[in-house]
Design a protein around this motif. Structure first.
Motif, PDB file in Angstrom:
ATOM      1  N   SER A   1      -3.714   2.991   5.842  1.00 17.28           N
ATOM      2  CA  SER A   1      -3.986   1.946   6.219  1.00 17.28           C
ATOM      3  C   SER A   1      -4.823   1.033   5.185  1.00 17.28           C
ATOM      4  CB  SER A   1      -4.977   2.076   7.407  1.00 17.28           C
ATOM      5  OG  SER A   1      -6.184   2.765   6.876  1.00 17.28           O
ATOM      6  N   ILE A   2      -5.076  -0.182   5.678  1.00 14.75           N
ATOM      7  CA  ILE A   2      -5.716  -1.117   4.826  1.00 14.75           C
ATOM      8  C   ILE A   2      -7.207  -0.313   4.612  1.00 14.75           C
ATOM      9  CG2 ILE A   2      -6.888  -3.156   4.752  1.00 14.75           C
ATOM     10  CD1 ILE A   2      -4.509  -4.504   5.987  1.00 14.75           C
ATOM     11  N   ARG A   3      -7.854  -0.087   5.832  1.00 13.54           N
ATOM     12  CA  ARG A   3      -9.080   0.599   5.710  1.00 13.54           C
ATOM     13  C   ARG A   3      -9.014   1.722   4.726  1.00 13.54           C
ATOM     14  NH1 ARG A   3     -12.672   0.567  10.206  1.00 13.54           N
ATOM     15  NH2 ARG A   3     -14.641   1.193   9.344  1.00 13.54           N
ATOM     16  N   GLN A   4      -8.182   2.795   4.677  1.00 18.61           N
ATOM     17  CA  GLN A   4      -8.023   3.816   3.767  1.00 18.61           C
ATOM     18  C   GLN A   4      -7.953   3.222   2.391  1.00 18.61           C
ATOM     19  OE1 GLN A   4      -4.866   5.641   5.799  1.00 18.61           O
ATOM     20  NE2 GLN A   4      -5.975   7.283   6.694  1.00 18.61           N
TER      21      GLN A   4
ATOM     22  N   ARG B   1       0.672  -1.085  -0.175  1.00 18.50           N
ATOM     23  CA  ARG B   1      -0.016  -0.049  -0.150  1.00 18.50           C
ATOM     24  C   ARG B   1       0.863   1.486  -0.098  1.00 18.50           C
ATOM     25  NH1 ARG B   1      -1.586  -2.784   4.137  1.00 18.50           N
ATOM     26  NH2 ARG B   1      -1.098  -1.221   5.713  1.00 18.50           N
TER      27      ARG B   1
END
Length: 194
Positions: free
Chosen positions: A77-80, A72
């Motif tokens: 973050s993964i969520r973002q 990423r």
């Protein structure tokens, strides 16, 4: 309540109504050079469309670049990251919906490339077949049903990436000044809602 585009659509002549640009001219026919003002009038839609398309290109490159590097973007973050993918799907869907409901029907009155059975709308369908799978995958990752795997995401993006990039270019190409002037008068251009 009246639709906001209804009045504008009524003001734009139908393809069967005579105007100085009603009959498309041959692509290879030489036309007089456009003045800078005429060029701005005729190129307005291409510039506007390319502005939206450039945002889609930038977001695609961020998502696809992460898939290729298997990392990423720094500080995301993964969520973002999933949110960026969700936004891409949402914004592209809205963009195509507006085109199909409000812009293409007007352009199709005189421009063959915008008629339903032709390439630009076919490209929309192909893009959305892949986009639907991408949205579903992101939803599964967001819910925890699946773990985000860059190679899986890349495989989904590869199903519609080529047609998406071709479409982003084709659409702007059709809306460029030299093409628009073959079909529309400057007064008609001012009334097309974009």
């Amino acid at each position: 309540m009246e639709k906001p585009f209804k009045k504008m659509e009524e003001q734009i002549p139908k393809a069967s109504e005579p105007t100085s640009a009603a009959a498309p001219k041959q692509e290879d026919q030489e036309l007089p050079k456009l003045s800078p003002q005429e060029f701005r009038i005729y190129n307005r839609m291409a510039e506007h469309m390319d502005m939206f398309h450039e945002n889609f290109r930038r977001t695609w490159n961020l998502l696809y670049g992460a898939c290729e590097s298997k990392k990423r973007p720094a500080g995301m973050s993964i969520r973002q990251f999933i949110g960026v993918g969700d936004d891409f799907c949402h914004h592209l869907t809205i963009h195509h919906t507006i085109e199909e409901r409000h812009i293409f029907p007007i352009l199709a009155r005189k421009m063959p490339a915008f008629k339903k059975e032709l390439e630009l709308l076919t490209q929309h369908k192909q893009i959305h077949n892949g986009l639907d799978k991408f949205e579903e995958y992101l939803g599964q990752c967001r819910s925890g049903e699946k773990e985000l795997r860059m190679e899986e995401m890349k495989a989904i993006l590869d199903t519609f990436g080529k047609v998406l990039w071709q479409h982003l270019d084709d659409e702007v190409h059709e809306l460029r000044a030299e093409n628009m002037r073959r079909y529309w008068t400057p007064a008609e251009m001012a009334r097309i809602p974009i």
